[in-house]
Write an enzyme that holds these catalytic residues in place. Sequence first.
Site, short mmCIF file in Angstrom:
data_model
loop_
_atom_site.label_atom_id
_atom_site.label_comp_id
_atom_site.label_asym_id
_atom_site.label_seq_id
_atom_site.Cartn_x
_atom_site.Cartn_y
_atom_site.Cartn_z
N ASP A 7 1.01 -1.24 -0.14
CA ASP A 7 -0.05 -0.04 0.10
C ASP A 7 0.87 1.41 -0.05
OD1 ASP A 7 -2.24 1.74 0.46
OD2 ASP A 7 -1.74 1.77 2.72
N ASP A 9 -0.07 5.10 0.90
CA ASP A 9 -0.38 6.01 1.99
C ASP A 9 -0.25 5.33 3.40
OD1 ASP A 9 -0.92 8.10 -0.07
OD2 ASP A 9 -2.96 7.28 -0.21
#
Lengths: 178, 178
Positions: A7, A9
């Site tokens: 991922d 963020d």
Amino acid sequence: MKRIAVDMDEVMADALAEFLRRYKRDFDEQVSEEELEGRRLWEAVRTDRHDVLEEYVRSEDFFAVLDVMPDAQRVMHALHDKYEVYIATAAMEVPTSFGAKFKWLGEHFPFIPPSHIVFCGDKSIISADYLIDDNPRQLHRFGGEGILYTAHHNVNVQGFRRVNNWLDVEKMFLGNAD
Amino acid sequence: MKRIAVDMDEVMADALAEFLRRYKRDFDEQVSEEELEGRRLWEAVRTDRHDVLEEYVRSEDFFAVLDVMPDAQRVMHALHDKYEVYIATAAMEVPTSFGAKFKWLGEHFPFIPPSHIVFCGDKSIISADYLIDDNPRQLHRFGGEGILYTAHHNVNVQGFRRVNNWLDVEKMFLGNAD
């Protein structure tokens, strides 16, 4: 070769720091660590200021200026040698972020080819052995093994192997001793 | 509920028609069906004009103005009731296309939630039971069953179940009789 999806963020990119910087600038107030513990930023901030938070996220430059998480570049590079590494980011939630996110990855992680970048919504669509993510909802829906990357909002979440930082990622996947 | 991933260009969207329209406009020449049979457009067009083809693809509006393939909206809507339908497009090859592709989907397929849209590169990352795609290379790498959607360049490709149009998709997945 095993595949790891990562991922962006709060895992590769420090979105929270940028939120807090802008919040301090606009309201001359800090959001404290205690206020953030176990909660999303949206839950820690007064509801009449949520529109401003939304504006931050939707501004063209927000995702372009994020700091890289400590050690992320070095460890990602090392992972890239031993695993198939893909980036999987829920960019569909913020369509204005596409360009900035793509550019940010090219700048900070140039060794990841564009063919290994995925902008998605629901991460159940990701076919990989592992997903490193700070969002327990995404990890629950993912079909492989979810690895929870510690963020202020998930400190009380149970049920996943957890990494607190990129040194933990390195240890887990590359077996490097302390 | 089984999951179907669907490619955009040459499956949902008629990218070829827009290429040929612009080519005719700029060179006052048609590319014939014979020239296209079994070949990619790039192979059918003189190499000194490839730069112009590249320009078409990279122009901001190209992917915004594409025609929807016949019956695609109606059949996608019907699929959406019985399957988990995701859009999976290799948008990473053309980063300038992100905004236009997202907008095009919202306009023509508003019933597909953004969380079911995936911009990717290599479709081996897609976790689904089926992928409907015109690109045999993507179907080979995909982990589920690849369904080849007929396009001029793939007419000679063997080894996949094939659909020639959206009525074939309807028959295959919804079992509607002729």
